[in-house]
Scaffold this active site. Structure first.
Site, PDB file in Angstrom:
ATOM      1  CE1 TYR A  37      -2.952  -2.868   0.237  1.00 37.07           C
ATOM      2  CE2 TYR A  37      -3.357  -2.550   2.460  1.00 37.07           C
ATOM      3  CZ  TYR A  37      -3.682  -3.193   1.486  1.00 37.07           C
ATOM      4  OH  TYR A  37      -4.512  -4.398   1.423  1.00 37.07           O
TER       5      TYR A  37
ATOM      6  CG  HIS B 172      -0.959  -8.992   0.223  1.00 37.22           C
ATOM      7  ND1 HIS B 172      -0.225  -7.596  -0.054  1.00 37.22           N
ATOM      8  CD2 HIS B 172      -2.050  -8.749  -0.507  1.00 37.22           C
ATOM      9  CE1 HIS B 172      -1.218  -7.094  -0.387  1.00 37.22           C
ATOM     10  NE2 HIS B 172      -2.271  -7.585  -0.812  1.00 37.22           N
TER      11      HIS B 172
END
Length: 301
Positions: A48, A116
């Site tokens: 992010y 992830h």
């Protein structure tokens, strides 16, 4: 084991400059507003903003903005210069990822570590990734472990094989997308795996179904836009904002323990927190079910 998480959390991708720049001041205000609204669960990831979201979250929490904060982050992709990322599911790679995250978060450990988006790395996860995650949990560097993904089929396969503590599914359990209900959610209910649902607005469409809104990170097809507007019209008949129905919808399934909403400002936090508190008449859920927005089996209990 199942994991107890706050019912509503803050997704931090927006304060990592997803889609638009967010100032340092607004990022700090967003975290502080979330804490003030009782949103003490914060989900983040190295990807992010190439570390920006973690760093901003860590700085805000270090200032005392949210005592008792619950934090999840992710591993499996290592940050490299020039905004590059490389996959690494070895134990060394996962530890490097987590150690870097802990530095940015200014924490000795996280409450949840998600692997992830390992969609195409089944053998690597089986051979090194999940065993390493277990050892990380045993050492106390993560309180719980699991997977954070955007696609239900590979995530369900991981749940069936490993029975993780917790999973995060983004965008696939919403008023417009029921994919998670086919296999993933029933399986998690059976294994006792806690489910965190992200992407309840489907990249913004269910927050504001206007021309140009995005759906699953792409331009919204005309038929999907029409469906979102129809959903908004039905909600309006009951005096309920569309955003409120969108945030509350995932809780209809008993396997869902938490919903995370991405926010880029204090105002967005307050609006989403208010949406999560809104009263939803049972009649609205049944009307939405009749229109195909809510699977009827969720209302049978």
């Amino acid at each position: 084991m199942s994991v107890a998480l706050p019912r509503l959390g803050l997704g931090t991708a927006p304060i990592g400059n997803l889609f638009a720049e967010v100032s340092e001041r607004d990022a700090a205000a967003t975290v502080a507003a979330a804490a003030a609204e009782g949103m003490t669960y914060f989900d983040t990831a190295p990807r992010y903003g190439h570390g920006v979201a973690e760093d901003r979250l860590g700085r805000a929490l270090a200032s005392g903005a949210a005592p008792g904060a619950v934090i999840s982050t992710k591993a499996g992709w290592l940050l490299r210069p020039g905004e590059r990322v490389v996959t690494d599911w070895t134990e060394r790679g996962l530890r490097e990822s987590l150690e870097s995250s802990l530095r940015r978060l200014r924490r000795p450990a996280v409450d949840v570590l998600f692997l992830h988006d390992p969609d195409d790395f089944r053998e690597e996860i089986r051979r090194t990734g999940y065993p390493a995650a277990r050892r990380i949990r045993e050492e106390g560097l993560a309180g719980a472990i699991g997977f954070g993904m955007n696609h239900c089929e590979p995530l369900a396969a991981y749940v069936a094989e490993f029975e993780p503590d917790v999973v995060l599914i983004a965008g696939r359990f919403s008023l417009l997308d029921h994919d998670a209900l086919t296999t993933l959610l029933p399986l998690c209910a059976k294994t006792g795996t806690t489910v965190v649902v992200g992407g309840v607005f489907n990249t913004g469409l269910l927050a504001d179904p206007r021309p140009g809104a995005m759906f699953h990170y792409r331009e919204t097809p005309p038929d999907v836009l029409a469906r979102a507007r129809r959903c908004r019209a039905v909600c309006a008949e009951f005096g309920v904002p569309l955003a409120a129905a969108a945030v509350r919808f995932p809780y209809l399934h008993p396997a869902v323990g938490s919903v995370v909403v991405g926010c880029r400002s204090a105002d967005e936090v307050r609006a989403n927190a208010a949406a999560a508190r809104a009263e939803i008449p049972p009649e609205l859920w049944h009307r939405l079910a009749a229109e195909g927005f809510v699977p009827p089996e969720l209302l049978e209990a």
